[in-house]
Structure formats: C-alpha cells, structure tokens
Design a protein around this motif. Sequence first.
Motif, mmCIF file in Angstrom:
data_model
loop_
_atom_site.group_PDB
_atom_site.id
_atom_site.type_symbol
_atom_site.label_atom_id
_atom_site.label_comp_id
_atom_site.label_asym_id
_atom_site.label_seq_id
_atom_site.Cartn_x
_atom_site.Cartn_y
_atom_site.Cartn_z
ATOM 1 N N PHE A 112 -6.565 8.437 19.271
ATOM 2 C CA PHE A 112 -6.749 8.480 20.722
ATOM 3 C C PHE A 112 -8.039 9.225 21.024
ATOM 4 C CE2 PHE A 112 -3.992 12.046 19.554
ATOM 5 C CZ PHE A 112 -4.621 13.132 20.144
ATOM 6 N N GLY A 234 0.211 6.864 25.640
ATOM 7 C CA GLY A 234 -1.194 6.490 25.640
ATOM 8 C C GLY A 234 -1.525 5.606 26.841
ATOM 9 N N LEU A 258 -4.616 9.835 25.681
ATOM 10 C CA LEU A 258 -3.276 10.249 26.072
ATOM 11 C C LEU A 258 -3.240 10.535 27.564
ATOM 12 C CD1 LEU A 258 -2.260 12.658 23.156
ATOM 13 C CD2 LEU A 258 -1.905 10.191 23.357
#
Length: 539
Positions: A112, A234, A258
Amino acid sequence: MPDPTSLNSAVHVYQRLVPQPVRSAAATTVPAGVRRKVKRQLARTLSRREARLHSRALRRVRRARLGTSERRVTAPDGRVAHVHTGLTVDLARRLDHDLVTHALDAAEIPWFAVPALDDRRICLAVDVKHKGPVRRVMRALLEEHTGYVVTVSPALSDTRETPGSHVKAWKHFAKARVIRLTWLRTDPTENLWVGEDQGIEIEFWRTNTDLPTERLIGPRPNRVQRAVPSDAPGIEIGMDRLSGYCDIDGDQEPTITLESFDVVRLEEITFPVDAVLIFQHATPWGELLLRAALRSLHQYAPWVDVVHVVAEAEPPAWLNAGDRLGVVRARPGAEWHLHQLPDVADHFLLLRPGALLGRPVRPFDYFTPAGATRPRRGPWTAEESFAPWTRAAYSATGRVTAHGYAHGPQPHRAETLAQFAGTGTATLPLPDAQRLPTVPGTHPLDGVVHHFGYVSGVADPSGEASVALHAALPGIGNHLERLLVRRDSQQMQFTGLDTEEARVGGGVRAVERFLARYYPVPSVFERDDADSGEAGRTS
C-alpha cells in the motif's frame, strides 16, 4: 545482505542451524578440512536455491511484460538510462510506480502507498515478512529493466552506481528498513535527464501485537501516522494526493493506500490554479520564449489547470488552442485587467516574456491552502525604494514597502486585482524587459498588487528568488551552461533579447540554444507540426 552464493553466507547459515555447543565440539573433534568441505557444499546448495528462486522471479516479471522503453543509452556518469519520447517528470514518476507495483502484484506481495515526508518520491509499504520475496522480484525487475537500488534507512548509498540486477547491489539489504529503486530516463535528444531525485521507496513495516488490536508499525515517520490497524481497508487514491508535484488529471490510474492515510496534507491545494502567459513579441525569439514557457509548465507544473495566452501581438499559428489552452487578443497594458480575463481561475501564475520554471514546483510553492498568494521576494536597493511603484503602493495602502519582488513566474489572484482596481489608483506604465539595457527592478504590477495583497492579508511574501539574466551579459554562455548542467534553479527570467548588444554579442543565439536544450520535449499546448520549430532543435 551477504551474498547467498558465497562461502561467508554459508558460514552464517551453518552458525544458525548448528547450536554453539555442537560447533564447539566439532571444532575439536572434526578436522578443519572436513568442516570447510561441509561449508562449501552448503554454499553450493544455497547458490542453486538462490539461482532457482531468481529464475522463477525473472519469469514472473517477463510474463508480466514490465519495463519497456524505446532504447537504452549511457548516462553522463556511466550508468544505464532509458529513452522515452515525450518524457516528463510526472510521466517518469508514473512509470516507476507502475513498474514496482506491477512487479509486486506479479509476485503476489501485498503493498500500500504511504504519504512520505518527502513527496518528491512515491513510497510503498510492505510487511517485513515479505522482505525476501521483495528482494528477489525487485532484483529480477532491475535485471529486466535496468535500474539501481540504495538503502535509505540506514543511509548507505555506496551501491548507487551498481546495477540492481547484481547481487552486490543488495549487500545492505539484510539491515535495510527502507530501500529506494531508481531508473534514469531521458528524451531522444538526451538533454533532459530524469530519475536521480525521484524513484520509488519501499518501507518494511512490522506487525505489533502488544495491544488488543494488531497494528502495523512503520520504520520511519510519515505525514499521517506511523502505526495503522493491520486490518485497515484499502482504498484507491490519486497520485496527486500523495505528492504535490503530480498531475491532478483525474484520468490517471489511481494507486492504493489504506483508509487511515486518506487525510488532506497540510500543504495540499484543493482549488484550481491557472497560468497566464503574456505574448508581446512576434519575433522568432519571442515565439521561442513563449514555447519554452509552455514547455516549462508542461514539464514542471502539470497541476496547472488551464493556460491563458494574452497576446498583445499576433499569436503564433502553432498554439494548440482547446480545453486547456485559450488565446485572447489584448492591447498593451492589459496586465492591469487580468481579472477580466474570460474564465480565468481566481488563482493563477503570471509568466511574462522570458519567465520560466526551471525544475518541478508545487501549488504550495505559490499559494497557501487558505487561498493567499506567496509572491517571490526580490532584492531591495536604494533605486527600488524610490521607484514609482513604491510611491503608488504607499498611495494605495498607506503602508511603506519594505522589499521588492523577484522576476519570473509570480502568483496572483483575480479577486485581489479587482479590489485594487476598485481603489481608483492610477495604473503605472509597464516596461518591456526585453528592450531594457539591464535587468530591471521589481515589475510595477507585481510590486503594487503584491503589496496591496500583503496589507490586505491575502499575500504572504516568501519563497526563492529567480535567476535573472540579461542576454547582453558578458560570458552569458558560461552562466547558461551552468544552469543546464545543474538544473537547480526553480525560476528563471531572461531579459534584453531585443537589444542591439544582445544581438551583436551573440547573447540571443546563446539563449536560443540554451532553451532548445533545456526544454527539448514538446508540450501538449503545441500542434504536432511544431516539432520542427526552432525550439525543438538541438545545437
């Protein structure tokens, strides 16, 4: 990280697998030759295993068809670079991001994006338990698409010139908490080089179970928070939300972060910013200055919404008018009435002839999130203190000026210009900097309007000064070569191109050659047939 194919690596594995008492007993009972033979066999086993895993990672990368470029060239420092037609700083950032994320996806490694403190670079987070697979797939990626890797935390850059496909480029990986992958890229003319100040950073986050809710802990601070719930969902987020240097065009593919990181940056500008360019000289060098200004916006300020060309002379035919570029004919002195420009945003950058951007900039460099301008301060001399604009500024506000304003792109607000026009203050004559024998002082409009805005609380003078050069300056070629090599000036201003001294002394030709090399990539504001123009040639 020790070379997994070396005897030294085998020694580490031997020490980890064999308990200390057993090793102590073996040291006195087993001959040294036998111990060396066992370690060599272990090294060969590790070598075969590492080669097998690397081949598997390389096959995955090749199946994904990552890392395409037109050709490869050697950079001035001897490293390998990739050639891309139409290269921009923002495109290079997007290519780097897509390379790394697609490689991680091919290896099925979760990741991420993280809003890093330094938003020149895009940062990705990976769980530390995937550190081994990350090294393998990134090494395979750097073999397929030649690039380089350094350790950021701890800071170890001695592998900067070693291709990332080499095992020795990863010698610090075992203790690395953050690594940076970089690719050098250039345009076909090899005048524009991108990548050294960018790259993709990968942080290795650790799982923490000290609290009832499992968390991921980052190895260094970022702009939001260092600890996030491991089960945080996410979301998709635009690249411009992670970096102020990115294009705000919504057509670009988003990245993944996130939900905890979907927070507005303190310096994030949420309102549109336009650019207004003044075109005054229907001459070859005048068109060249306009073309260079458009290319500087295209290359270094992709976040600009709409460009307005205010043409006080016949506009060139190569302008690509459309949704992002408008051309308006005007009379000399129209700068005082830019707030009446059709469809101009309240916030805009004003670029007069010769004003250019020299490296990537953010909207925050010129505006505050609250909407105030951040005009660039300039030198303050005795001549400035007695200039007509200082008297006009005092007459309009009742406050004495204390500093001048720099040459180059300056931020303005249409509302501030309208309020100043409402005061009834007489406008001042606007000098043509291209016809003056020396670099002039503060531009009258900038001085008066910025001082008016400062007194009104909607301007906060700050920022870097421009590099201002007169085309008749002796030895101007050396100054231009230094600017070209370093590319570290955020703003540039060229004056005096319409003087006899500049023409006779070769200053005009020197500036033309410099602009052709500094801005070799055509912008979206030029028609396709403009590539054959003077600004597209190299000396």
